[in-house]
Enzyme design. Structure first.
Site, PDB file in Angstrom:
ATOM      1  N   GLY A  89      86.777  61.293  40.174  1.00 29.12           N
ATOM      2  CA  GLY A  89      87.262  60.082  39.514  1.00 29.12           C
ATOM      3  C   GLY A  89      87.621  60.388  38.074  1.00 29.12           C
ATOM      4  O   GLY A  89      87.349  61.473  37.562  1.00 29.12           O
ATOM      5  N   GLY A  91      87.684  58.489  34.156  1.00 25.44           N
ATOM      6  CA  GLY A  91      87.325  57.342  33.336  1.00 25.44           C
ATOM      7  C   GLY A  91      88.010  57.441  31.991  1.00 25.44           C
ATOM      8  O   GLY A  91      88.858  58.317  31.775  1.00 25.44           O
ATOM      9  N   GLY A  92      87.636  56.570  31.092  1.00 29.21           N
ATOM     10  CA  GLY A  92      88.250  56.536  29.781  1.00 29.21           C
ATOM     11  C   GLY A  92      87.957  57.795  28.978  1.00 29.21           C
ATOM     12  O   GLY A  92      88.678  58.124  28.045  1.00 29.21           O
ATOM     13  N   PHE A  93      86.892  58.505  29.327  1.00 29.19           N
ATOM     14  CA  PHE A  93      86.498  59.636  28.486  1.00 29.19           C
ATOM     15  C   PHE A  93      86.692  60.990  29.152  1.00 29.19           C
ATOM     16  O   PHE A  93      86.357  62.007  28.569  1.00 29.19           O
ATOM     17  CB  PHE A  93      85.048  59.470  28.034  1.00 29.19           C
ATOM     18  CG  PHE A  93      84.896  58.253  27.179  1.00 29.19           C
ATOM     19  CD1 PHE A  93      85.421  58.230  25.905  1.00 29.19           C
ATOM     20  CD2 PHE A  93      84.284  57.128  27.662  1.00 29.19           C
ATOM     21  CE1 PHE A  93      85.328  57.100  25.118  1.00 29.19           C
ATOM     22  CE2 PHE A  93      84.175  55.996  26.883  1.00 29.19           C
ATOM     23  CZ  PHE A  93      84.701  55.968  25.609  1.00 29.19           C
ATOM     24  N   GLY A  94      87.195  60.991  30.359  1.00 30.86           N
ATOM     25  CA  GLY A  94      87.430  62.284  30.974  1.00 30.86           C
ATOM     26  C   GLY A  94      87.462  62.215  32.481  1.00 30.86           C
ATOM     27  O   GLY A  94      87.443  61.138  33.075  1.00 30.86           O
ATOM     28  N   VAL A  96      86.001  63.609  36.333  1.00 33.90           N
ATOM     29  CA  VAL A  96      84.732  64.002  36.951  1.00 33.90           C
ATOM     30  C   VAL A  96      85.042  64.805  38.228  1.00 33.90           C
ATOM     31  O   VAL A  96      85.814  64.357  39.072  1.00 33.90           O
ATOM     32  CB  VAL A  96      83.881  62.760  37.299  1.00 33.90           C
ATOM     33  CG1 VAL A  96      82.525  63.176  37.855  1.00 33.90           C
ATOM     34  CG2 VAL A  96      83.693  61.864  36.073  1.00 33.90           C
ATOM     35  N   ASP A 215      77.134  49.092  28.431  1.00 28.07           N
ATOM     36  CA  ASP A 215      78.356  49.246  29.229  1.00 28.07           C
ATOM     37  C   ASP A 215      78.053  49.032  30.705  1.00 28.07           C
ATOM     38  O   ASP A 215      78.474  49.806  31.557  1.00 28.07           O
ATOM     39  CB  ASP A 215      78.966  50.632  28.979  1.00 28.07           C
ATOM     40  CG  ASP A 215      80.465  50.658  29.274  1.00 28.07           C
ATOM     41  OD1 ASP A 215      81.072  49.571  29.394  1.00 28.07           O
ATOM     42  OD2 ASP A 215      81.026  51.768  29.390  1.00 28.07           O
TER      43      ASP A 215
END
Ligand code: ATP
Ligand code: MG
Length: 437
Positions: A89, A91-94, A96, A215
């Site tokens: 997947g 996400g906003g930060f990188g 996976v 979060d």
């Protein structure tokens, strides 16, 4: 305060998914729509060297955790060179990736051997990523609980920042609730996940040094093979207020649709902000609707506003419950859960329950058998029940397969499946629930 919004052309995410990404400020790369706060310079104190210089970083990492320190090459080889078909997947930060590492050390292991891990590689376009990475290492390195995802270790080499977690075979709650083609989660599983996630939050709030998670949302609730919920992503977590302080002052970060209104308005963060987010997620589980959904008619896009009038009204409650359950839910359980969600969503933070109270309310809802659709009562939560959910031909548990380790119906959208493995058929965990350590 009016958060500003940036837009993006990037991402494989749908628009409604994209809007559920964590708000942040300092990314330069085009990203899914994000909220930025007023103080974009917050991280200016983080000199570039703290991103690229390991000696400063090692000072920033709290001692006492039992984390493995991986080299970049270890993780490159553990994920088969970050192969696209190992991607779990983004996400906003990188991104996976799935991988395998040695049982005890840091060396990569052959696929299917050693420990299966999820490796998050942070984007390194901005300093924000470093701050998130550090928070994750420092919180998850110290906090251990059955309802928190386990951080196995990290890599910090030059400008690379990676995190290595235990692999969660059933992916995120978000995928189960909202991914197109996913089978509806049975009622009992939703209640189990709600309880587990509540236990995770209660643990954080009740710790000797309380932690505010900040979060809480469906994509950050990961599921093990038995649907035990585990909170992931501590990048935004904050130490709670100390002494006689009532709140922590922060810039506003979190995710649209989940953040408590008073926090968005004032930046004052308390554990009750997490309770509000919990109320939103519980509502998403009850309704099968996203907290924000631009694809719905205007009066229904904001889930909380749409659902409020139904939550406290027994007669209207059935309009709220996920239609895909086809009545396979406990009446009493749905009523209690709806009232609980309403309570968590109180506009006045002080009127919201503590997470410990939430746990105590959810625990007795685990085994209720008063199905709304009584013709299905005797078989609820059983395999045959799940079969009916899928396509009525009684073959649902044969229609699942692993795609990158995630349970997917064959007719659902899937990514590469080089690691295809059959999952054991669905079963309820016999695990007893307790508040956790
Ligand atoms: N430990 C894990 N095991 C299995 N899959 C994982 C694990 N950690 C993350 N994932 C998958 O990777 C996806 C991306 O995770 P990530 O936390 O980076 O982004 P997100 O939660 O979707 O968005 P955000 O950036 O707002 O947190 C998750 O939604 C989940 O599907
Ligand atoms: Mg996440």
């Amino acid at each position: 305060m009016t958060p500003t919004t940036t837009t993006s052309s990037s991402s494989s995410s749908s628009s409604s998914k994209a809007s559920s990404k964590t708000m942040t400020t300092t990314f330069t790369k085009p990203r899914p729509p994000t909220i930025t706060s007023m103080q974009t310079s917050l991280f200016s104190h983080l000199h570039k060297s703290s991103w690229s210089g390991t000696p400063i970083v090692s000072d920033e990492i709290r001692r006492g955790g039992n984390l493995r320190i991986f080299s970049y090459l270890d993780l490159k080889s553990a994920t088969r060179n970050f192969r696209p078909d190992s991607l779990l997947g983004e996400g906003g930060f990188g991104s996976v990736y799935k991988g395998w590492v040695d049982e005890t050390g840091t060396a990569a292991a052959r696929a299917g051997t050693g420990i299966t891990v999820a490796v998050k590689q942070l984007n390194h376009e901005g300093l924000q990523g470093h701050k998130e990475w550090l928070a994750e290492v420092n919180f998850l390195g110290q906090l251990h609980h059955p309802n928190l995802v386990k951080l196995i270790g990290y890599c910090c080499e030059d400008d690379q920042r990676l995190l290595v977690y235990e692999f969660m075979p059933r992916g995120s709650l978000e995928n189960h609730l909202f991914r197109k083609g996913a089978m509806p989660l049975p009622w009992a599983t939703r209640m189990k996940i709600a309880l587990g996630a509540a236990q995770g939050l209660a643990f954080l709030h009740e710790a000797v040094k309380p932690v505010i998670y900040r979060d809480f949302k469906t994509s950050n609730i990961l599921l093990d093979s038995e649907y035990t919920a585990k909170l992931s992503d501590f990048g935004l977590a904050k130490d709670g207020p100390e002494g006689d302080k009532t709140h922590v002052s922060t810039r506003v970060m979190g995710t649209y649709g989940y953040a408590a209104p008073e926090y968005v308005m004032t930046g004052h963060l308390t554990s009750r902000s997490d309770v509000y987010s919990f109320g939103v997620v519980l509502l998403e589980m009850l309704t099968g609707r996203r907290s924000m959904d631009k694809n719905r008619p205007s009066g229904e896009q904001n889930l909380v506003e749409w659902a409020r009038p139904y939550l406290n009204d027994r007669r209207k409650l059935f309009r709220l419950i996920d239609q895909r359950l086809e009545g396979h839910y406990s009446m009493k359980g749905a009523q209690k859960a709806a009232i609980l969600s309403h309570h968590c969503l109180s506009r006045d933070p002080k009127s919201r329950p503590l997470m410990g109270d939430v746990v105590d309310t959810l625990a007795p809802l685990q085994d209720l058998k008063d199905m709304a659709n009584s013709s299905h009562q005797s078989t609820s939560n059983s395999l045959s029940d799940r079969s009916r959910y899928s396509n009525g031909n009684g073959s649902s548990h044969h229609t699942h397969s692993y795609h990158n380790g995630y349970l997917s119906p064959h007719n659902g959208p899937v990514r590469g499946s080089s690691n295809a493995t059959q999952l054991p058929s669905y079963h309820q965990s016999p695990r007893q629930y307790s508040r956790g350590p």
